[in-house]
Every structure is written in structure tokens, then in C-alpha cells.
Design a protein around this motif. Sequence first.
Motif, PDB file in Angstrom:
ATOM      1  N   LEU A 164       0.830  -1.207   0.000  1.00 22.08           N
ATOM      2  CA  LEU A 164       0.000   0.000   0.000  1.00 22.08           C
ATOM      3  C   LEU A 164       0.865   1.258   0.000  1.00 22.08           C
ATOM      4  CD1 LEU A 164      -2.793  -0.919   2.591  1.00 22.08           C
ATOM      5  CD2 LEU A 164      -3.066  -0.664   0.113  1.00 22.08           C
ATOM      6  N   PRO A 165       0.405   2.296  -0.673  1.00 24.14           N
ATOM      7  CA  PRO A 165       1.141   3.568  -0.629  1.00 24.14           C
ATOM      8  C   PRO A 165       0.968   4.239   0.725  1.00 24.14           C
ATOM      9  CG  PRO A 165      -0.937   3.863  -1.780  1.00 24.14           C
ATOM     10  CD  PRO A 165      -0.823   2.385  -1.488  1.00 24.14           C
ATOM     11  N   GLU A 166       1.867   5.143   1.050  1.00 26.47           N
ATOM     12  CA  GLU A 166       1.723   5.924   2.272  1.00 26.47           C
ATOM     13  C   GLU A 166       0.512   6.846   2.130  1.00 26.47           C
ATOM     14  OE1 GLU A 166       3.413   5.929   5.139  1.00 26.47           O
ATOM     15  OE2 GLU A 166       4.511   4.165   4.423  1.00 26.47           O
ATOM     16  N   PRO A 167      -0.328   6.962   3.181  1.00 28.41           N
ATOM     17  CA  PRO A 167      -1.495   7.852   3.099  1.00 28.41           C
ATOM     18  C   PRO A 167      -1.062   9.283   2.822  1.00 28.41           C
ATOM     19  CG  PRO A 167      -1.621   6.443   5.043  1.00 28.41           C
ATOM     20  CD  PRO A 167      -0.248   6.267   4.470  1.00 28.41           C
ATOM     21  N   GLU A 168      -1.833   9.962   1.970  1.00 29.21           N
ATOM     22  CA  GLU A 168      -1.529  11.346   1.633  1.00 29.21           C
ATOM     23  C   GLU A 168      -2.046  12.267   2.731  1.00 29.21           C
ATOM     24  OE1 GLU A 168      -3.109  12.266  -2.154  1.00 29.21           O
ATOM     25  OE2 GLU A 168      -1.951  10.740  -3.218  1.00 29.21           O
ATOM     26  N   GLU A 169      -1.193  13.195   3.126  1.00 22.92           N
ATOM     27  CA  GLU A 169      -1.590  14.142   4.158  1.00 22.92           C
ATOM     28  C   GLU A 169      -2.567  15.164   3.575  1.00 22.92           C
ATOM     29  OE1 GLU A 169      -0.928  14.304   7.304  1.00 22.92           O
ATOM     30  OE2 GLU A 169       0.488  12.627   7.439  1.00 22.92           O
ATOM     31  N   GLU A 170      -3.566  15.555   4.381  1.00 23.12           N
ATOM     32  CA  GLU A 170      -4.467  16.619   3.966  1.00 23.12           C
ATOM     33  C   GLU A 170      -3.703  17.945   3.933  1.00 23.12           C
ATOM     34  OE1 GLU A 170      -7.342  16.386   2.868  1.00 23.12           O
ATOM     35  OE2 GLU A 170      -8.142  14.469   3.530  1.00 23.12           O
ATOM     36  N   VAL A 171      -4.035  18.777   2.967  1.00 18.99           N
ATOM     37  CA  VAL A 171      -3.351  20.052   2.823  1.00 18.99           C
ATOM     38  C   VAL A 171      -4.159  21.196   3.424  1.00 18.99           C
ATOM     39  CG1 VAL A 171      -2.126  19.315   0.770  1.00 18.99           C
ATOM     40  CG2 VAL A 171      -4.367  20.376   0.532  1.00 18.99           C
ATOM     41  N   TYR A 172      -5.364  20.903   3.949  1.00 18.88           N
ATOM     42  CA  TYR A 172      -6.228  21.957   4.445  1.00 18.88           C
ATOM     43  C   TYR A 172      -5.925  22.287   5.902  1.00 18.88           C
ATOM     44  CZ  TYR A 172      -8.705  20.549   0.244  1.00 18.88           C
ATOM     45  OH  TYR A 172      -9.014  20.222  -1.046  1.00 18.88           O
ATOM     46  N   GLU A 173      -6.131  23.552   6.271  1.00 20.01           N
ATOM     47  CA  GLU A 173      -5.897  23.992   7.634  1.00 20.01           C
ATOM     48  C   GLU A 173      -6.980  23.439   8.563  1.00 20.01           C
ATOM     49  OE1 GLU A 173      -5.788  28.203   7.407  1.00 20.01           O
ATOM     50  OE2 GLU A 173      -4.037  28.276   6.085  1.00 20.01           O
ATOM     51  N   ASP A 174      -6.699  23.482   9.865  1.00 20.57           N
ATOM     52  CA  ASP A 174      -7.610  22.898  10.849  1.00 20.57           C
ATOM     53  C   ASP A 174      -8.953  23.605  10.892  1.00 20.57           C
ATOM     54  OD1 ASP A 174      -5.721  21.024  11.513  1.00 20.57           O
ATOM     55  OD2 ASP A 174      -4.964  22.135  13.247  1.00 20.57           O
ATOM     56  N   ASP A 175      -8.982  24.901  10.568  1.00 22.80           N
ATOM     57  CA  ASP A 175     -10.237  25.651  10.687  1.00 22.80           C
ATOM     58  C   ASP A 175     -11.111  25.528   9.447  1.00 22.80           C
ATOM     59  OD1 ASP A 175      -8.523  27.066   9.046  1.00 22.80           O
ATOM     60  OD2 ASP A 175      -9.058  29.037   9.845  1.00 22.80           O
ATOM     61  N   VAL A 176     -10.684  24.763   8.467  1.00 23.87           N
ATOM     62  CA  VAL A 176     -11.477  24.557   7.246  1.00 23.87           C
ATOM     63  C   VAL A 176     -12.499  23.446   7.492  1.00 23.87           C
ATOM     64  CG1 VAL A 176     -11.410  23.831   4.826  1.00 23.87           C
ATOM     65  CG2 VAL A 176      -9.618  25.316   5.740  1.00 23.87           C
ATOM     66  N   ILE A 177     -13.758  23.702   7.147  1.00 24.18           N
ATOM     67  CA  ILE A 177     -14.808  22.690   7.254  1.00 24.18           C
ATOM     68  C   ILE A 177     -14.935  21.988   5.899  1.00 24.18           C
ATOM     69  CG2 ILE A 177     -17.244  22.225   7.710  1.00 24.18           C
ATOM     70  CD1 ILE A 177     -17.321  24.743   9.416  1.00 24.18           C
ATOM     71  N   ARG A 178     -14.673  20.693   5.906  1.00 29.92           N
ATOM     72  CA  ARG A 178     -14.746  19.911   4.671  1.00 29.92           C
ATOM     73  C   ARG A 178     -16.147  19.321   4.550  1.00 29.92           C
ATOM     74  NH1 ARG A 178      -9.747  16.355   6.373  1.00 29.92           N
ATOM     75  NH2 ARG A 178     -11.029  16.524   8.244  1.00 29.92           N
ATOM     76  N   VAL A 179     -16.826  19.663   3.473  1.00 30.78           N
ATOM     77  CA  VAL A 179     -18.228  19.304   3.289  1.00 30.78           C
ATOM     78  C   VAL A 179     -18.365  18.401   2.065  1.00 30.78           C
ATOM     79  CG1 VAL A 179     -20.581  20.179   2.985  1.00 30.78           C
ATOM     80  CG2 VAL A 179     -18.886  21.549   4.241  1.00 30.78           C
ATOM     81  N   ALA A 180     -18.812  17.165   2.275  1.00 29.39           N
ATOM     82  CA  ALA A 180     -19.039  16.230   1.168  1.00 29.39           C
ATOM     83  C   ALA A 180     -20.516  16.228   0.810  1.00 29.39           C
ATOM     84  CB  ALA A 180     -18.597  14.822   1.552  1.00 29.39           C
ATOM     85  N   LEU A 181     -20.801  16.220  -0.475  1.00 34.45           N
ATOM     86  CA  LEU A 181     -22.162  16.138  -0.976  1.00 34.45           C
ATOM     87  C   LEU A 181     -22.376  14.743  -1.528  1.00 34.45           C
ATOM     88  CD1 LEU A 181     -21.004  19.193  -1.584  1.00 34.45           C
ATOM     89  CD2 LEU A 181     -23.273  19.483  -2.594  1.00 34.45           C
ATOM     90  N   ILE A 182     -23.347  14.018  -0.974  1.00 28.99           N
ATOM     91  CA  ILE A 182     -23.609  12.665  -1.448  1.00 28.99           C
ATOM     92  C   ILE A 182     -25.086  12.516  -1.770  1.00 28.99           C
ATOM     93  CG2 ILE A 182     -21.706  11.718  -0.084  1.00 28.99           C
ATOM     94  CD1 ILE A 182     -23.804  10.537   1.830  1.00 28.99           C
ATOM     95  N   GLY A 183     -25.384  11.546  -2.585  1.00 26.04           N
ATOM     96  CA  GLY A 183     -26.765  11.293  -2.966  1.00 26.04           C
ATOM     97  C   GLY A 183     -26.823  10.554  -4.275  1.00 26.04           C
ATOM     98  N   ARG A 184     -27.974  10.008  -4.581  1.00 25.70           N
ATOM     99  CA  ARG A 184     -28.108   9.296  -5.840  1.00 25.70           C
ATOM    100  C   ARG A 184     -28.021  10.278  -7.004  1.00 25.70           C
ATOM    101  NH1 ARG A 184     -33.941   9.433  -6.862  1.00 25.70           N
ATOM    102  NH2 ARG A 184     -35.014  10.108  -4.966  1.00 25.70           N
ATOM    103  N   PRO A 185     -27.834   9.784  -8.219  1.00 24.48           N
ATOM    104  CA  PRO A 185     -27.644  10.681  -9.364  1.00 24.48           C
ATOM    105  C   PRO A 185     -28.821  11.625  -9.577  1.00 24.48           C
ATOM    106  CG  PRO A 185     -27.034   8.442  -9.938  1.00 24.48           C
ATOM    107  CD  PRO A 185     -27.676   8.372  -8.592  1.00 24.48           C
ATOM    108  N   ASN A 186     -28.472  12.814 -10.060  1.00 26.06           N
ATOM    109  CA  ASN A 186     -29.463  13.795 -10.502  1.00 26.06           C
ATOM    110  C   ASN A 186     -30.302  14.379  -9.368  1.00 26.06           C
ATOM    111  OD1 ASN A 186     -30.186  15.238 -12.781  1.00 26.06           O
ATOM    112  ND2 ASN A 186     -31.983  13.971 -13.203  1.00 26.06           N
ATOM    113  N   VAL A 187     -29.738  14.409  -8.151  1.00 27.47           N
ATOM    114  CA  VAL A 187     -30.445  15.103  -7.065  1.00 27.47           C
ATOM    115  C   VAL A 187     -29.994  16.553  -6.965  1.00 27.47           C
ATOM    116  CG1 VAL A 187     -30.902  13.054  -5.685  1.00 27.47           C
ATOM    117  CG2 VAL A 187     -28.779  14.314  -5.333  1.00 27.47           C
TER     118      VAL A 187
END
Length: 440
Positions: A164-187
Motif C-alpha cells: 500500500l502507498p503511504e497515506p496522503e496528508e491533507e493540505v487543508y488547515e484545521d479551521d477549514v470545514i470539509r463538506v461532502a455532498l452525497i446522494g443518488r444521481p441527478n439530485v
Amino acid sequence: MSKPIIAIVGRPNVGKSTIFNRVIGDRLAIVEDKPGVTRDRIYGSGEWNGTAFSIVDTGGIEIDGEDEIMKSVRMQAELAVEEADVIIFMVDAKAGLTHADDEVAQMLLRSRKPIVVAVNKVDNFNRRDDIYEFYNLGFGDPIAISGSHGTGIGDLLDAAVELLPEPEEEVYEDDVIRVALIGRPNVGKSSLVNALLGEERVIVSNVAGTTRDAIDTPFEKDGQKYVLIDTAGMRKRGKVYETTEKYSVMRALKAIERADVVLVLINGEEGIIEQDKHIAGYAHEAGKASIFVVNKWDVVEKDDKTMQSFTNLIRDHFLFMTYAPIVYLSAKTKSRLHKLLPVVNHVSEQHSLRIQTHLLNDVISDAIALNPPPTDKGKRLRINYVTQVAVRPPTFVLFANDPELMHFSYERYLENKIRAAFNFEGTPVRIFTRRKSDED
């Protein structure tokens, strides 16, 4: 950090699901001695010698004949190669090296991805000689394993994790809120990204499945920094979508892992379908702060009871996520869009909330006094102490005389009391019970 991916590939009935279940330590995949068994769950998390990874079972192929076997296996292998960092190529010692194995091997050789050959069903010492013909596949030393007996799994994971490759470090600062959008297609995930950004940063199309990969888009609003992670739509698994969409789900799961807050989009025009519950379940099980976003609210015919009726519908269908707030909006017209980010900020704070130990113990003591734990065969659970051990999600450990006496219903009761006292809106709460030692 995004976890690396191990995919298990092989023709039907070689034991992929049995190995998958052993690696994740659960029985998420249905195991049946029959080719082509369709499974609802094919994604899991594993850890070996301190290395965490995601693992994918590529089984569940529906088979109609020999030609379909070859076609389906090839499609499965191609999709696995596209997403995986390491591939476990599963073969069957009892059946020996088959033409179908050769077909998969040729494609894997062209991929230049790290491959580990696992020869399954080596159930006794007399069968160990059966692995030698699999050297002909060209992937180095095959590893003898037995899914049914659990032998050789450690050697297999040693080999796979080493590649396995070494995990990539996140480049974002601690105060950044990472927001993922999920859902079925075409929502409307991409449309919502564009609406939040105020510009066309993500391609929007009415064709379902336009977004194929997770896309990171940083932006700032009212002094708060965010990263929006748009993902490919997750389709219902079936004869049409099962193979072609399988790994878009894997992309979405990777996005969920990296997120602080997950927006579970629901098509307000179409309503709730079963697949929406599966999708929301991924965020819940990952322990992420979550918000239901009902999009396309502008095209819904409404009266003064419509929103409350839809809210009741969501609560009825998503009983496991009653903590998640609901936001109604239209990405197209931007109606009610201004309500979303304040809720994102709020649930992100709740996800990271830490409670002082003495306050926590006061709440639990009051809860026990109000409703003592039930007895089990004359024994009663005694909770001595509680402490919060983690955030994101808030995680609590109860120290008790006997963890086996903790019934899930009483654990739920204590969770409800904690929520009543400290809110924790938008985030799962995890509770573990451990035996109180003499030193505690």
C-alpha cells in the motif's frame, strides 16, 4: 487522510466474500456457496498492524452463462483496477487454474498495479502443493489461505499492506470545514456546489452520473473557510448499474471519510427511495456530522403542511439519523440557500463538542436514578464512571461491572439523556462499555 484501497478480485465462487468478512471482522457480505450471489454491502474498513485501509468485495455478479461469466469478471476487474491501490487476486485451489483466471490475470498484468495472489480453499496441509500452478499467473509467490478455516489470512494481509502507498496528508488547515455532498444521481449535487460558489465551477447536466470523481472546491463565506467535495451519484445496484456504478460509490465513500460534514441530498420532487437510506447509512456509519438537504423544493407543490409532512417522512424513513437537521432549498433558484451554511457551521461545532467529565457523570447519575439498568439473570449493570474519549464523532466510554449486561436499549436510553443535556445536533454519538478494573 484518505485511506488506501484494497480490492478483492476473482471469478465467481472462489470465496471473495468469506475473506472480505474475515478482514473487516463482520458479516457485511452475504456468503453462499453459489456463483453470482448479489450482496447489498460490498465496502468495508480494515486494519492490519496499524495500517487502516478500505476494502472492496467485487462479488455479487449475476451469471447467465459462460459468456456472461467472462464479461462480468472482466468488468469487475477493470473497475477494481481503476480504484484500487492494491489488488488481491483470489483463485480456487480446488478448481485449479482456469481460463477465467487467465483472462483476469492478463488484464491485471497490463494494469501495472500491485497484485497479491490468494489461493483460497487450501483447507489442509495436503492441499498446499495445489498452489504451485498459480505461479503461472506471473504475479510472484501465491499465498495459500483458507477462508473457511481462517488460515493464511495474516500472511495475505502482510503482503497486501506492505504494497500500500503511504497515506496522503491533507493540505487543508484545521479551521477549514470539509463538506461532502452525497446522494443518488441527478439530485442536484453539482448544482448545489455552483449555487454555493456563485459561479459555474462544476459541470451541471441533466444526464445522471455526469460527475465521475470527487472534486474539491475551496471557498470562503463570512470569514469561514470551506472545502466542498462533490461526488459521483450513487445508483441503486441492479442488472443495469451494478458493475458500471459500483466504484462511483467507492469514490463517495472516500469523500465521506475526508469530510467533516456530509450533506445527504434528497430529491424533493421525487421523494425518498430505498437507496437514499443506504446512502445516508454510509455517512452515519462513518461517524460524520450530517444534514439532510431536500433539493428542488421550488418545483414541489406546497401548502402550509407540505414541509412538515416531508419532515415526518424523513424521520420515519431515517430512524437511525434522527439527530440530523433538515434543510429545504432549491439549488436552481437559490431559494432558502442562505439557511444551509449556518447549519453546516453548527453541526460541525457539535461534531467537535467536548463535555466536561463531571457534567457528564452528573447526567448519567441522574439518568440511572430515574431509570435503573434492568437485571439480567439476577445480575444488574452497575455504571461507575463515564468519560468522553474522542470527538468527531463524540465518543464516550462507560466503565461498568460487566459490559455484557449493557443492553442496546439501555445504551440508547443513555444516549438520549446525553443528547437531551448537551444537544449534539447533527452528529452521531458513540458509546462503549468497558469493565471497570481494580486500578480504575
